[in-house]
Scaffold this active site. Structure first.
Site, PDB file in Angstrom:
ATOM      1  N   GLU A 100      -2.526   4.105   2.725  1.00  0.00           N
ATOM      2  CA  GLU A 100      -2.625   5.558   2.833  1.00  0.00           C
ATOM      3  C   GLU A 100      -1.799   6.345   1.820  1.00  0.00           C
ATOM      4  O   GLU A 100      -0.994   7.208   2.190  1.00  0.00           O
ATOM      5  CB  GLU A 100      -2.277   5.992   4.265  1.00  0.00           C
ATOM      6  CG  GLU A 100      -3.277   5.451   5.271  1.00  0.00           C
ATOM      7  CD  GLU A 100      -2.991   5.873   6.708  1.00  0.00           C
ATOM      8  OE1 GLU A 100      -1.892   6.399   6.964  1.00  0.00           O
ATOM      9  OE2 GLU A 100      -3.873   5.679   7.551  1.00  0.00           O
ATOM     10  N   GLU A 104      -9.100   1.299   8.626  1.00  0.00           N
ATOM     11  CA  GLU A 104      -8.566   1.868   9.859  1.00  0.00           C
ATOM     12  C   GLU A 104      -9.518   2.934  10.374  1.00  0.00           C
ATOM     13  O   GLU A 104     -10.011   3.770   9.605  1.00  0.00           O
ATOM     14  CB  GLU A 104      -7.188   2.511   9.645  1.00  0.00           C
ATOM     15  CG  GLU A 104      -6.074   1.540   9.327  1.00  0.00           C
ATOM     16  CD  GLU A 104      -4.721   2.241   9.231  1.00  0.00           C
ATOM     17  OE1 GLU A 104      -4.613   3.388   9.735  1.00  0.00           O
ATOM     18  OE2 GLU A 104      -3.792   1.660   8.649  1.00  0.00           O
TER      19      GLU A 104
END
Length: 539
Positions: free
Chosen positions: A188, A332
């Site tokens: 991320e 995710e």
């Protein structure tokens, strides 16, 4: 875990053979071909996995190792495989790789074989056991340090050079173990949404201090120098950083498609692709979340929701798959499903990623129940399944095919200095119903673990196999003869009448192809002797 861009039959015991399973997750090392992940034979492989986090935290090892039976570390991996997850994405931080790093919150009564082991030695055990189940492992550099997530892939305390060194160490450690298929280079990367000057990670902006695409090339090529067999998973950013500032907390209206979830924006990857020195190793990885994580994403307010979502995914990352540019793994995605709209979001996302072999790979967030924004597949006991989630996800899972441990067991972990007294390993007892005929089914009952007590406890796997014709539903029946009682059952619908037990399929595992199989499991108690019953299977 992500923040929003703007907000921050009959199957017997497994026989181990060299290489990973010859179906499910494929054979040998994996590489890419167009938008597909393929195995060493060229067969298409679709990863449908789960995140099991903890090694990125100050526990330095998998969460849930504090749980008791029936959720020991091996039982949890068994459970993942039984549910149909064929891959485990393992978040870690460099802190957990350091000499002297200590794994904490491990239940030594139920996991005595982990006593005294370092975080890396515990990882070795998880890798090797998952490989024996036919599963694959993706390693994920989730945080620079255990202190938390950062916008850039490096910090003052954890340089890019140290990240490369950590990756090369892991690539070397598992170089002869095809269970570990690759490196998710950094989790991320994202823009700093509080800074109108656009600090944090960008994609294609050309600034080597913040262009994640260029950094992914440097890091990925360094990894491939050490282990050219690995896949390199590259996540997106949040805001691409080209043509203006990222969305920030101010009163100026933002372009609704300028930013995505942290790690989710790969909209510039087609124009600015990641260039690796080894061909057919690149997999792009996106993240996506529901309203329970952040409810202000503009697409959630669209009057056409959820039918507008495929266009959103096409824009940010789906085009890479649809245009045959590269494979995509949604690394995710998750939700508590407390908001009914999230059920619509998750259902639409699973449909978008597709079923069967030909579809987008994924690893759901998360196995862990202690993910604050999403919860987990299992509840706080680390065993009871969240059936609402599985009802949506289950039909899209490609279960691992049991067997096929790694060609090498990897580094040998030294015996812990502390001696541990353990009970003998229970013998695995099993019985089978008659072999399946055309249009029929058979079943095998296998006690996979048992422990003494008053009463004692046990865990069983029942495998249902179709005959030479596919079946669309199944029913398994037996009668306990020694006072056994089922306390928890998953992947089936249970009915009991005294000692008589009936288990029928769920909505997602009733259809079994010809000569195919599925399984359900349960835990129970026993007194006297834990005799194995005789099963009948009807389809």
């Amino acid at each position: 875990m992500a923040l929003a861009a703007a907000a921050a039959g009959a199957v017997v015991a497994v026989t181990l053979t060299a290489g990973t399973a010859d179906a499910g997750t494929g054979t040998g090392y994996l590489h890419t071909s167009g938008n597909k992940i393929v195995d060493s034979t060229g067969a298409t492989v679709r990863l449908t996995g789960i995140n099991w986090f903890g090694m990125e935290t100050d526990n330095h090892t998998f969460h849930g190792l504090w749980a008791g039976r029936p959720a020991t570390w091996t039982q949890q991996i068994d459970h993942m495989a039984q549910l149909g997850f064929n891959t485990i994405r393992v978040p870690y931080t460099g802190d957990s790789l350091r000499a002297g790093a200590t794994a904490t919150s491990v239940n030594t009564d139920t996991n005595p074989e982990l006593v005294g082991l370092s975080p890396l030695q515990i990882l070795d055990k998880v890798v090797n056991y998952a490989g024996s189940k036919g599963m694959r492992i993706i390693l994920d550099r989730h945080r620079p340090t255990a202190a938390g997530q950062t916008p850039l892939w490096y910090t003052a305390a954890a340089s890019e050079a140290s990240e490369i060194a950590d990756w090369q160490s892991l690539a070397s450690r598992y170089a002869n173990n095809p269970t570990v298929i690759g490196a998710d280079l950094f989790n991320e990367p994202h823009a700093d949404g509080t800074d109108p000057n656009g600090t944090g990670s960008c994609w294609g902006c050309g600034d080597t201090t913040k262009d994640w695409r260029l950094a992914a090339e440097r890091i990925g090529n360094a990894v491939l120098q050490t282990n050219s067999n690995w896949l390199i998973f590259v996540e997106g950013v949040s805001c691409d950083g080209n043509g203006g500032s990222p969305n920030v907390y101010d009163n100026i209206p933002d372009d609704p498609m300028a930013c995505d979830w942290w790690g989710g924006n790969l909209s510039k990857a087609g124009t600015y692709p990641v260039r690796l020195n080894v061909a057919n190793r690149l997999v792009y990885s996106a993240h996506d979340y529901g309203i329970s994580v952040y409810d202000r994403q503009p697409w959630f307010k669209d009057p056409n929701f959820p039918n507008n979502l495929p266009d959103v995914w096409d824009h940010f990352w789906g085009y890479l798959y649809k245009q045959n540019i590269a494979p995509v793994l949604v690394g995710e995605f998750g939700s508590t499903l407390q908001n009914p709209l999230d059920t619509q979001w998750l259902t639409k996302l699973m449909q978008y990623m597709g079923q069967g072999t030909n579809g987008i790979s994924f690893t759901y967030w998360s196995w862990n129940p202690d993910s604050g924004d999403t919860g987990g597949i299992v509840s706080d006991d680390w065993n009871t399944v969240n059936q609402a989630k599985m009802n949506i996800i289950g039909p899209y899972l490609n279960p691992p095919v049991g067997g096929g441990g790694p060609t090498s067991q990897g580094p040998t972990s030294p015996s812990p200095s502390r001696s541990v007294s353990t009970s003998p390993s229970p013998s695995r007892s099993a019985s089978s119903s008659p072999p399946p005929a055309n249009g029929a089914c058979s079943a095998t009952y296998e006690v996979t673990s048992s422990w003494p007590g008053s009463p004692g406890g046990f865990q069983t796997t029942v495998t249902v196999k179709a005959g030479t014709s596919a079946i669309s539903k199944w029913t398994i029946k037996w009668t306990f003869a020694n006072g056994q009682t089922i306390t928890q059952l998953w992947n089936g619908t249970l009915t009991t009448s005294g000692s008589a037990v009936t288990v029928t399929n769920t909505a997602y595992n009733g259809t079994i192809p010809a000569n195919g199989s599925t399984s359900f499991g349960f835990t129970g108690t026993w007194t006297g002797t834990n005799a194995v019953p005789t099963l009948t299977c009807t389809a």
